[in-house]
Design a protein around this motif. Structure first.
Motif, PDB file in Angstrom:
ATOM      1  N   GLU A  49       0.828  -1.211   0.000  1.00 37.94           N
ATOM      2  CA  GLU A  49       0.000   0.000   0.000  1.00 37.94           C
ATOM      3  C   GLU A  49       0.863   1.262   0.000  1.00 37.94           C
ATOM      4  N   LEU A  50       1.937   1.237   0.789  1.00 30.88           N
ATOM      5  CA  LEU A  50       2.831   2.391   0.873  1.00 30.88           C
ATOM      6  C   LEU A  50       3.599   2.574  -0.433  1.00 30.88           C
ATOM      7  N   ALA A  72      -2.038  13.279  -2.779  1.00 26.17           N
ATOM      8  CA  ALA A  72      -1.084  12.171  -2.765  1.00 26.17           C
ATOM      9  C   ALA A  72      -0.174  12.257  -1.548  1.00 26.17           C
ATOM     10  N   GLN A  73       0.212  13.468  -1.179  1.00 29.08           N
ATOM     11  CA  GLN A  73       1.060  13.673   0.002  1.00 29.08           C
ATOM     12  C   GLN A  73       0.328  13.233   1.265  1.00 29.08           C
ATOM     13  N   GLU A  74      -0.926  13.607   1.392  1.00 32.01           N
ATOM     14  CA  GLU A  74      -1.712  13.217   2.565  1.00 32.01           C
ATOM     15  C   GLU A  74      -1.889  11.698   2.630  1.00 32.01           C
ATOM     16  N   LYS A  75      -2.074  11.083   1.468  1.00 26.32           N
ATOM     17  CA  LYS A  75      -2.247   9.629   1.412  1.00 26.32           C
ATOM     18  C   LYS A  75      -0.964   8.924   1.865  1.00 26.32           C
ATOM     19  N   VAL A  76       0.183   9.369   1.370  1.00 29.57           N
ATOM     20  CA  VAL A  76       1.460   8.766   1.768  1.00 29.57           C
ATOM     21  C   VAL A  76       1.684   8.965   3.264  1.00 29.57           C
ATOM     22  N   ARG A  78      -0.560   9.389   5.663  1.00 33.44           N
ATOM     23  CA  ARG A  78      -1.490   8.555   6.428  1.00 33.44           C
ATOM     24  C   ARG A  78      -1.049   7.087   6.424  1.00 33.44           C
ATOM     25  N   ILE A  79      -0.703   6.584   5.244  1.00 33.22           N
ATOM     26  CA  ILE A  79      -0.331   5.174   5.128  1.00 33.22           C
ATOM     27  C   ILE A  79       0.996   4.904   5.829  1.00 33.22           C
ATOM     28  N   ALA A  83       1.591   2.215   8.673  1.00 30.60           N
ATOM     29  CA  ALA A  83       2.629   1.198   8.529  1.00 30.60           C
ATOM     30  C   ALA A  83       3.583   1.227   9.711  1.00 30.60           C
ATOM     31  N   GLY A  84       3.959   2.418  10.141  1.00 33.05           N
ATOM     32  CA  GLY A  84       4.826   2.543  11.314  1.00 33.05           C
ATOM     33  C   GLY A  84       4.158   1.984  12.554  1.00 33.05           C
ATOM     34  N   GLY A  85       2.881   2.259  12.714  1.00 31.30           N
ATOM     35  CA  GLY A  85       2.131   1.719  13.855  1.00 31.30           C
ATOM     36  C   GLY A  85       2.037   0.211  13.801  1.00 31.30           C
ATOM     37  N   ALA A  86       1.808  -0.336  12.596  1.00 37.21           N
ATOM     38  CA  ALA A  86       1.724  -1.791  12.445  1.00 37.21           C
ATOM     39  C   ALA A  86       3.079  -2.432  12.746  1.00 37.21           C
TER      40      ALA A  86
END
Length: 133
Positions: A49-50, A72-76, A78-79, A83-86
């Protein structure tokens, strides 16, 4: 002076575009670095996804649509936070408590080893009559 006033709106738009592009390029670099250093530690779905979101950001940066770049910046962003949290949750589940250290794409450190034994409380008091040099 009149010429500057006439072009003030155009200058403001150009400045906003430059700032948005700089922030997006910086996020792209930081996220690519994060993926290179920690990609093997991420869950496969978040890594995919990232990577796709980074591709969208690169495409947006190649164009001139400021709203597409921002989206696109906001999407990156957020993801990459997800990902960092996961990754952090995965590390917490697999390692002894207090032994992990992880840096997300924005440079924040979470899970750093901390111990109350390392904390030293101190108070600095200037005594009357003492002169500082």
């Amino acid at each position: 002076m009149r010429d500057a006033e006439e072009h003030a709106d155009e200058d403001k738009r150009r400045r906003e575009e430059a700032e948005t592009r700089n922030l997006a390029e910086s996020l792209q670099y930081q996220t690519e670095k994060f993926l290179a250093e920690n990609g093997d530690k991420l869950p496969e779905d978040k890594r995919t996804e990232l990577t796709e979101a980074l591709g969208d950001l690169r495409s947006a940066l190649g164009g001139s649509d400021l709203n597409a770049i921002k989206a696109a910046q906001e999407k990156v962003s957020r993801i990459s936070q997800e990902a960092g949290g996961a990754m952090y949750a995965q590390q917490q589940a697999g390692a002894p408590a207090g032994d992990q250290q992880f840096t997300d794409p924005t440079g924040d450190t979470a899970g750093a080893r901390q111990s109350d034994d390392d904390v030293v409380e101190a108070e600095i008091v200037d005594e009357p009559g003492e002169e500082r040099k």
